[in-house]
Design a protein around this motif. Structure first.
Motif, PDB file in Angstrom:
ATOM      1  N   ASP A 240      39.640  50.108  46.836  1.00 62.43           N
ATOM      2  CA  ASP A 240      38.357  50.505  46.250  1.00 62.43           C
ATOM      3  C   ASP A 240      38.530  51.307  44.970  1.00 62.43           C
ATOM      4  N   ALA A 241      39.570  52.140  44.917  1.00 63.57           N
ATOM      5  CA  ALA A 241      39.794  52.960  43.728  1.00 63.57           C
ATOM      6  C   ALA A 241      40.099  52.090  42.517  1.00 63.57           C
ATOM      7  N   GLY A 264      35.726  43.145  44.100  1.00 62.01           N
ATOM      8  CA  GLY A 264      36.186  43.741  45.344  1.00 62.01           C
ATOM      9  C   GLY A 264      37.655  43.462  45.564  1.00 62.01           C
ATOM     10  N   SER A 265      38.052  43.392  46.803  1.00 57.63           N
ATOM     11  CA  SER A 265      39.442  43.103  47.146  1.00 57.63           C
ATOM     12  C   SER A 265      39.744  41.632  46.915  1.00 57.63           C
ATOM     13  N   PRO A 266      41.043  41.256  46.891  1.00 61.32           N
ATOM     14  CA  PRO A 266      41.357  39.829  46.797  1.00 61.32           C
ATOM     15  C   PRO A 266      40.694  38.999  47.892  1.00 61.32           C
ATOM     16  N   ALA A 302      48.167  36.111  41.645  1.00 64.44           N
ATOM     17  CA  ALA A 302      49.096  36.263  42.765  1.00 64.44           C
ATOM     18  C   ALA A 302      48.407  36.261  44.125  1.00 64.44           C
ATOM     19  N   GLU A 303      47.178  36.852  44.204  1.00 64.50           N
ATOM     20  CA  GLU A 303      46.598  37.096  45.507  1.00 64.50           C
ATOM     21  C   GLU A 303      45.269  36.375  45.771  1.00 64.50           C
ATOM     22  N   VAL A 304      44.693  35.789  44.742  1.00 62.50           N
ATOM     23  CA  VAL A 304      43.436  35.061  44.931  1.00 62.50           C
ATOM     24  C   VAL A 304      43.643  33.556  44.746  1.00 62.50           C
TER      25      VAL A 304
END
Length: 309
Positions: A240-241, A264-266, A302-304
């Motif tokens: 979140d930061a 938001g997050s991946p 890398a993550e999505v």
């Protein structure tokens, strides 16, 4: 789903800034680098000032090797259609056939008055836009050795050699976009390789895609021959930061971005993109507003992106 990087350099960027983003776009495996075609910032001082879209893309054509390059969207008010057809065809040659032309009617009155560009009423802008689509595609598809004529209300062409030709067979792919209910779907069905919906919900995307599909059917075109795409602002972080830091850097609220963008997050980004895929989008333009934050692209790559194949 194809992921493309989409920038807004009129908000404040040099060619070198754009080159750095384009190179990272290519290195990290994204499909394409696109930029807006605007001459005036929509907020802030816009320093150091605007860069020309097609001059930028010409430079990037020689400094990249894989990614596709294009505009969302070039305004039909900015350039005469014959010279625009020449410029885009030349950049296509310079890139080895990697260019796409997003073309729209133009909408930002202030940038026209700031740079001395005529800004006709909406109906006339759409009329000019339609004639430009006809004229540009007509020039590109005219056989070499033949001439091209066009007689419209706003543009006339007589015995044009219709040169140069793009490298891509049939001409550079055309993108048409927007939320119009009648003329926009009809123009997309007639001229576009791709139809794009900017900054709307998944439900709205689905409705707008259906209008284009219906227009294709009415025109005798296979609706599946059109690529359906969405444009959404990007703000992804590992926690979140990091999301809050990236949102603050572009002057946006994290919760608003989570509701309206890919944010938001991946994992949240993957879920959002999944909803747009269900709505019919096979391609998404991720609007990157902080061009100095190249780590943002690394994270999404890398993550999505791997979860969307």
């Amino acid at each position: 789903m194809d992921l493309r990087i989409f920038t807004e350099p009129q908000m404040g960027a040099t060619y070198d800034d754009l080159l750095a983003v384009a190179r990272r776009t290519e290195e990290t495996g994204f499909d394409a680098f696109f930029r807006s075609d605007h001459y005036l910032t929509m907020g802030g001082d816009g320093l150091p000032g605007p860069t020309d879209a097609w001059l930028t893309l010409a430079g990037l054509a020689r400094e990249t090797s894989r990614i596709r390059l294009g505009t969302l969207m070039t305004a039909a008010t900015f350039r005469l259609p014959g010279p625009l057809a020449i410029s885009v065809a030349q950049v296509d040659q310079m890139s080895g056939g990697r260019v796409e032309l997003g073309l729209g009617s133009g909408w930002f009155d202030d940038e026209h008055s700031a740079y001395g560009i005529p800004f006709p009423p909406l109906g006339e802008r759409f009329d000019r836009f339609e004639e430009q689509l006809a004229l540009i595609t007509g020039m590109w598809t005219t056989p070499v050795g033949s001439t091209y004529d066009f007689a419209g209300e706003h543009y006339r062409v007589s015995r044009s050699p219709a040169l140069p030709k793009p490298v891509q067979a049939g001409g550079v792919p055309i993108l048409v976009g927007g939320r119009g209910k009648v003329r926009t779907p009809r123009l997309a069905a007639r001229y576009a390789a791709e139809f794009n919906v900017p900054f709307a919900s998944a439900a709205d995307n689905a409705q707008l895609f259906d209008r284009v599909r219906s227009a294709c059917t009415e025109a005798g075109r296979d609706p599946s021959s059109v690529v359906y795409s969405s444009a959404l602002v990007l703000c992804v972080g590992r926690d979140d930061a990091e999301v809050a830091r990236r949102a603050a850097a572009i002057g946006r609220d994290p919760e608003e971005l989570r509701a309206d963008g890919v944010a938001g997050s991946p994992a949240q980004a993957v879920d959002t993109l999944g909803r747009f895929a269900e709505a019919g989008a096979s391609r998404v333009y991720l609007q990157v507003l902080d061009l100095a934050d190249l780590d943002h692209l690394d994270l999404v790559a890398a993550e999505v992106a791997p979860q969307l194949t």
